[in-house]
Every structure is written in structure tokens, then in C-alpha cells.
Design an enzyme around this catalytic site. Structure first.
Site, PDB file in Angstrom:
ATOM      1  N   GLY A 131     102.048  44.487  43.978  1.00 22.03           N
ATOM      2  CA  GLY A 131     102.846  45.053  43.148  1.00 22.03           C
ATOM      3  C   GLY A 131     102.201  45.629  41.946  1.00 22.03           C
ATOM      4  O   GLY A 131     101.793  45.139  41.124  1.00 22.03           O
ATOM      5  N   GLU A 248      91.680  49.271  49.000  1.00 22.92           N
ATOM      6  CA  GLU A 248      93.080  49.770  49.433  1.00 22.92           C
ATOM      7  C   GLU A 248      92.797  51.161  49.935  1.00 22.92           C
ATOM      8  O   GLU A 248      93.122  51.543  50.999  1.00 22.92           O
ATOM      9  CB  GLU A 248      94.174  49.895  48.263  1.00 22.92           C
ATOM     10  N   GLU A 376      95.184  64.388  43.946  1.00 18.97           N
ATOM     11  CA  GLU A 376      94.968  64.839  42.581  1.00 18.97           C
ATOM     12  C   GLU A 376      94.049  63.773  41.901  1.00 18.97           C
ATOM     13  O   GLU A 376      93.039  64.045  41.053  1.00 18.97           O
ATOM     14  CB  GLU A 376      96.153  65.465  41.819  1.00 18.97           C
TER      15      GLU A 376
END
Lengths: 392, 374
Positions: A131, A248, A376
Site C-alpha cells: 500500500g 521492487e 521519468e
């Protein structure tokens, strides 16, 4: 045990224990085993493979054995990976608990927290989701508004998260929550582990252009999180989040580089191949070759960065470079798959269960360069932290 | 196989960087160019390279070399690329030494490898007969004549040929196979014409008109001369890729320095996101190139049978990225990037020329497709 002995024994064990069906390339989401309270195995083979690997601790080979891991050294884990690759063995269990929360727990967790949360991850009993993002925030994670108010031994959590992958299938969520509203924006955030099986937590899937979606909105309405389930100190959440993000990014990247359909196989499927094996369309052939070159370069770079890390050079902000390159490559690969397949690639549904997979994979890949920080954002990080270019 | 340099290689890199910055900065290339130097490189510098042992990195210790392998040759070429040093390093210390190692007889090795290691000879390697690299399209013929041969044909853009002591020429023998021949550039029937290229180098077009060669002229030590020829080209590609990578890296560094120092609208232009993203993208491309180049070089040293794919891939990527790095460099320099006074344009020109040598990125992609079986 010497590495050679370990390799021999590992090879023999895998040969004896990995079911034939688990040695085939992953074709779609359905082939991946995620675990969790509500998990149902896709096949008996998937279950057998999962259980045997759990028993060895090899779902998380480098974690300590007391936390359900295999207790392997980095070198041994690499050998295991190579031997699994050699027979095409599928990963027995994938989860955000393994890729992201686990490393953060190992680094920042107390012994009690590790004992409580790591073994269920290793054994695939609890499925976690992440989350972080909130509506309107995008990659600007620190602008989060979900609040956690301290009351006695617990936080009362209110707010909303978005893009929570598989929230509807998860048991617990690790979330960034603003616990000190008056602190500077980077230091008022805590990292909370929240049980989703409670009244104040609800989820709603978000439908994507790919027709399917792992993404959800997640709502907290007076949800509760015990303070013993706060990872790290109060206000230390952003530091943990950053550490976790690098995992991640590595996870997204290895997913991007991992198997799946490639344009040469796709061209064979659609019969766009000459008798000598050449792709019929010379321009497509050239594009595929350039993709191959970049794929080789990417694999070599992953290995080099790893080797340099073993020699003491940190990976650091170069994780952003790898995330950027890996995800852009995956988009290119999917685009070329679509070219090579022609109209077959456009199928949305059909007689076979796999009909529509290439199109969904192609559409899904567009998210690669948005999730986990956009391309980006990664370029900004490289510019500032690797190239040392000044901020405006 | 390792991506990380050994201690010896690190020392080599440090000493090469220091030496070349001193003895052969970019201004040395400008000097050769402005003086219209007839051979396009400095023989004196070549001697100095030999003194430091660089010319013997692919020569065994038996023959007076240091036998450090392609990985070390790549380290040197990367530094040569950084300073745009014009030298016969690739053609002599890499291609020449490799040709003898792979295809020379014992007596040819004993005769030539010590000379290469000692810096006493400059070798030029004559392959292509057209403007684009096409190593199989060889029409030059060596016809048996008594114990020797008669050589006829035309070669184009033979790098370093104007300053070479000996030529190694790819020619077809009567069985139609490609073999390598040693040819004295001063021999009767050999005519060299200097060609000045955009990178200020001086390759030559060469005509061989019924040139008489002895039986010793053919490199006949390889079981399969064509396989040796192909592996030689692969080694050349990986090493040329190393030079291109060095040039690309330096063009990038020069450009970063420039944008950090340049102000517009009252701020450093390095703060502009448009430039930051171009630079960060380029950084990623350079990292990819570095990995491929290292992988190709170490594969040549440890698993030559696996080398062709990595060498072709490395050359293709280095070609594309060196061009990109210098082109982006010009763009980020703005107007001054177009001036002769600034070095960035010299990198752009060298990237194009070194990129063409032994096959550009399109050629490499074709090789990768073929070697991958599609």
C-alpha cells in the site's frame, strides 16, 4: 560442502523432485503460484512442487532457516538458480512478501516481527500486498494522505490507497501511513503491517485496458494496526519504503527479463519463417536482432552489477537504471511479439484458454514503465544520484 | 569469466590512462591531421607503447610478449578510444598477433610475434573489397605458381596501410577458400593509394597486380583457415568495440562537464530536465555497452567457441552507442558543438569511422540473427 558437491546434489534433487509439468515455460498469470489463505493450486503438480520446495526452504533460499528459509549462501543460491534454470524449473512461489517485504523485514524487523511474519511468507501461507500509491499522487509517494492515529497499543487508520496489486486476493498489506501530520513530509510517515481480514478494510478492482487487472483500490475506514506491527521506528517509514522500492524495482526487472513469449517463437506460431529458419520479414528480423542484442546486454549488465556488488560496490541508484532499461525492453519485446503474430496477436478470446494472452501481455507491459516509479522518475534519479546533475 | 577487472588489468588501465593523456591527448590527432601526416599515426608513440608491453598483450611469453589476453587488449583500446589516439594497435597488436596465433605456422609465429611484441613492425590487415564490410565477398585470388603464389585483386580502405611494414591479405586460393597471405607493401605489383577519412585517419586502397609471393607467404598453420579467419574477425570486432566504448564514454564525460559549466537563463543548463533525461538515458546505454564489451572480451579469452555471438553483439551495440553518445554530445553542447575547436565533433567522426570498421550495427544485427538461428 563444496560448491561442486552442492551443485551435484541440487541437480539430483531437482531432477527427482521437480514434476515434468513444472519445467515448462510460464505462459500466463495462471501458471504462477502466489500462495495465501485463499490460494487454490492450479494443478496437483503445482502443489507438489510448491510443497517440496517449501520443505527445503527453497522458496526463499537465502533466508535463515529459523525464518523458514534455506539458509544458503549467496553462491549456493546462485547455483540453485542456475540448476533450476538448466531444467527450466518454474519458481515454486512468487509473492510480494518474498520480493519486497521479506528483505525489509530482514533488515529493519525485530526478532519477534521476523518470527511472526517471515515463516508464513516462506511457506506461502500469507499473501501480502503493497500500500504505497494514493489517488492523485502517482510517483510522488510522499504526498500521501492516509492517516494513522495512535490510540493506546494501536493505530487507527483512515484513507485510501490505489494501484494495490492483488489487494483483493491478499491477506495482509504493508502500507505507508502518515502518523505524524505535523512533521516534515519525509519524516512523518510510518511503515505499518495491517491485517486485511478486518472490518475497516475493503478493496475494489480497477479494470485495465488489458481486460484483466491485478490492481485495486484499497480503503481504510477506522482500520486497526497494532503498534507491534509497525516496522522500524515511528516516522522511519520513508527510509524503509525506499529500501523496499529498490527490491521492487529489481523484482519488476527480473519479471521483465524473464521468459514469456518472444518474437521468434511468435513468428514460428504465425508461420512467418522461411525454410532455413529466417524470419520472412527482413525488417522484423532486424528489429528482433536489435532486441536480442539489447537483451544480451541487459542480462550481462545484471550479472555485472551483481558481481560488482559482491566486490563491494553498492547497486544503489543503479537499480533505477536497470528498472528503466528492463521495462522499456519488455515493452519492445511485447510490441515485436504483436508484429510477429499479426492478426493472431489481436485475438481477445477464442477456443483455447491461451487465446488472448499475447494481447493482454502486450497491454499489460505498458504499465511496466509507470509502476514502481515511472521511467521519468528513474531517469531523474539516475541524473541526480548517479550523474550528480544539479536540481533546479 | 569475470566482469570485474583483475588487479593487473586495473594497473594496466591506470597506466594507460595516465600515459595517453600525457603523450597522446586529442591535440595529437589534430596535429597529425593539420600536418597532413602521410601515414596518419605516430611511429614514435608506437615504440613507446611497445616499451610498456602493450603491443605484446596477445603474444605468448615464449615469443617475448606478456600474454594478458583480449580482456587486457580491450582495456588498452578503451583508453585509446578515450583520447582518440591514432595508432596501429588494433591492426597490429590485435589482428596481426591473432592472425599468427590462430593461423601461423611455428616458424611464422617465431618470426613475427616477437617483432609485434617489440613494436618493430606495423601490420595492416586487408579484408574488404567494397565500401561496406563484407568478409565473405573476397574476389582477390592467390593462384599457385611453382612453390609460391601469384596474388591479384583490389582492397579498399585498408586501415594503417600507408605506414605498414607488412600486409596481411585475405584472398581466395584455388579451392575457393579464404586464406591469409603476408605481402610486402613495397613488392612489385603492389600499389597503395592513400585515402583521407573523416576521422583524420589515412587508410589506403590497394591494388595487387600479379604479385609474386613465396610459399612462405601463406599463413598455413590452421587446420581450418576459414574458421581462423572468422574468429580473427570476431576478435577484431570485440576489440574495436572496446575502442568505441572508450570514445563513447569520453564523449559523455566531456558533455557532462560542459553542461555542468554552462549557464543559460541564469541557471546551469544541467538543471534542465530535458538534458538530464537525455544524459540519464545515455548513461544506461553506456552501461549496457560496457557489459557487452567485457563479456565479449572475456569470452574470447575463456570460451572462444561462444565468442562469435557476443563479439557481434558487442560491436553492434558499441557502434550504435558511440554514435549516439557523440551525437547527443553535439546536441547538448549546442552551437559550439559544431565547431572544430571543441573536441566533441572529433568523437562523432571517429564513432562513425570505427563503427564502420569490421561491420556496423546493421551488419552486427544480421550476424546476431544468423547466429541465433532466425
Amino acid at each position: 560442502m563444496s560448491l561442486d558437491t552442492f551443485r551435484k546434489e541440487t541437480r539430483a534433487w531437482l531432477e527427482a523432485n521437480c514434476p515434468e509439468a513444472m519445467r515448462k515455460p510460464i505462459r500466463s498469470e495462471a501458471d504462477i503460484c502466489w500462495g495465501g489463505k485463499n490460494w487454490t493450486f492450479a494443478s496437483q503438480d503445482q502443489k507438489v512442487w510448491f510443497e517440496r520446495m517449501v520443505e527445503k526452504g527453497w522458496t526463499v533460499p537465502t533466508w535463515p532457516t529459523e525464518y523458514g528459509g534455506g539458509g544458503l549462501s549467496k553462491e549456493e543460491a546462485f547455483v540453485l538458480k542456475e540448476e533450476m534454470k538448466a531444467i527450466g524449473a518454474r519458481s515454486p512461489l512468487d509473492s510480494f512478501g518474498i520480493w519486497m517485504l521479506g528483505p525489509a523485514l530482514l533488515k529493519y524487523g525485530t526478532h519477534e516481527q521476523k518470527l511472526e511474519h517471515l515463516p508464513p511468507i516462506a511457506r506461502g501461507e500469507i499473501r501480502w500486498c503493497q500500500g504505497y500509491s494514493e489517488p492523485g499522487a502517482g510517483s510522488d509517494l510522499v504526498s500521501l494522505r492516509t492517516k494513522g492515529e495512535l490510540k493506546g497499543d494501536r493505530y487507527i487508520v483512515n484513507g485510501q490507497k490505489v494501484w494495490t496489486s492483488y489487494a483483493d486476493k491478499s491477506d495482509w498489506i504493508f502500507a505507508l501511513v502518515r502518523t505524524e501530520p505535523d512533521a516534515p513530509k519525509y519524516s512523518g510517515i510510518s511503515f505499518l503491517l495491517i491485517d486485511m481480514d478486518q472490518k475497516g478494510v475493503s478493496t475494489k478492482p480497477i479494470k485495465l485496458i488489458s481486460g484483466k487487472s491485478p490492481f485495486c483500490e484499497t480503503f481504510f475506514d477506522d482500520a486497526e494496526a497494532l503498534t507491534k506491527n509497525r516496522l522500524g521506528e515511528a516516522g522511519q517509514g520513508w527510509e524503509i519504503a525506499k529500501y523496499l522500492l529498490s527490491h521492487e524495482r529489481a523484482g519488476i526487472v527480473s519479471e521483465a527479463a524473464f521468459g514469456g513469449l518472444n518474437p521468434v517463437t511468435a513468428a514460428h506460431q504465425s508461420g512467418e519463417v522461411e525454410e532455413d529458419g529466417r524470419l520472412s520479414d527482413p525488417i522484423l528480423r532486424g528489429d528482433v536482432a536489435r532486441l536480442t542484442i539489447d537483451g544480451l546486454a541487459f542480462d550481462a549488465t545484471m550479472r555485472r552489477v551483481k558481481e560488482e556488488a559482491d566486490h563491494g560496490e553498492g547497486v544503489g541508484a543503479r537499480a533505477s537504471m536497470l528498472k528503466y532499461i528492463g521495462t522499456e525492453l519488455n515493452k519492445r519485446r511485447n510490441e515485436l511479439n504483436m508484429s510477429a503474430l499479426g492478426y493472431d496477436g489481436l485475438l481477445w478470446e477464442g477456443e483455447k484458454e491461451s487465446d488472448g494472452d499475447p494481447a493482454r501481455s502486450w497491454l499489460r507491459s505498458r504499465a511496466n514503465s509507470i509502476e514502481g516509479g515511472t521511467s521519468e522518475i528513474q531517469l531523474n534519479i539516475v541524473a541526480k544520484r548517479v550523474l550528480d546533475l544539479p536540481s533546479a | 569469466m569475470s566482469f570485474v577487472l583483475t588487479e593487473d588489468e586495473q594497473m594496466l588501465r591506470d597506466s594507460a590512462r595516465g600515459f595517453l593523456a600525457e603523450a597522446s591527448p586529442v591535440s595529437a590527432l589534430r596535429k597529425l591531421r593539420d600536418a597532413k601526416d602521410p601515414v596518419g599515426f605516430s611511429r614514435e608513440l608506437w615504440g613507446q607503447m611497445a616499451e610498456m608491453g602493450w603491443t605484446g598483450v596477445l603474444v605468448s611469453e615464449d615469443h617475448g610478449g606478456v600474454d594478458m589476453g583480449y580482456s587486457a587488449a580491450g582495456v588498452i583500446l578503451e583508453e585509446i578510444g578515450r583520447t582518440l589516439t591514432a595508432s596501429p594497435y588494433l591492426s597490429t597488436a590485435v589482428l596481426g598477433a591473432t592472425a599468427f596465433n590462430l593461423a601461423g605456422t611455428e616458424s611464422q609465429k617465431s618470426a613475427w610475434l616477437p617483432k609485434i611484441a617489440a613494436g618493430e613492425t606495423v601490420i595492416a590487415f586487408a579484408i574488404d573489397e567494397k565500401a561496406r564490410h563484407a568478409p565473405e565477398k573476397i574476389d582477390t585470388r592467390a593462384v599457385a605458381d611453382g612453390n609460391g603464389f601469384r596474388l591479384s585483386g583490389k582492397k579498399r580502405y585498408v586501415v594503417n596501410a600507408m605506414g605498414a611494414d607488412v600486409l596481411i591479405v585475405a584472398a581466395r586460393t584455388e579451392d575457393d577458400r579464404i586464406n591469409l597471405f603476408l605481402v610486402d607493401p613495397e613488392a612489385e605489383g603492389v600499389e597503395r593509394t592513400a585515402r583521407r577519412t573523416v576521422d583524420s585517419h589515412v587508410p589506403a586502397d590497394i591494388v595487387f597486380d600479379d604479385v609474386k609471393l613465396t610459399g612462405e607467404a601463406i599463413l598455413s598453420g590452421a587446420e581450418d583457415p576459414e574458421a581462423a579467419y572468422r574468429l580473427l574477425l570476431d576478435a577484431g570486432r570485440a576489440c574495436q568495440a572496446a575502442e568505441l566504448y572508450g570514445a563513447a564514454l569520453q564523449a559523455f564525460d566531456v558533455t557532462l562537464d560542459y553542461i555542468k559549466g554552462r549557464e543559460q537563463f541564469g541557471v546551469s543548463i544541467a538543471t534542465f530536465q530535458g538534458l538530464q533525461h537525455r544524459a540519464a538515458h545515455l548513461y544506461g546505454e553506456l552501461e549496457l555497452t560496457q557489459s557487452l564489451v567485457r563479456r565479449a572480451l572475456t569470452t574470447l579469452d575463456t570460451q572462444p567457441s561462444q565468442a562469435p555471438l557476443w563479439c557481434a553483439a558487442a560491436k553492434a551495440k558499441a557502434t550504435q552507442v558511440a554514435r549516439l553518445s557523440a551525437a547527443e554530445g553535439i546536441q547538448m553542447h549546442g552551437g559550439v558543438g559544431m565547431t572544430d575547436e571543441y573536441d566533441i565533433g572529433l568523437y562523432y567522426k571517429r564513432a562513425q569511422a570505427a563503427g564502420e570498421y569490421l561491420g556496423d550495427d546493421a551488419f552486427g544485427a544480421g550476424e546476431v540473427a544468423r547466429l541465433s538461428g532466425y
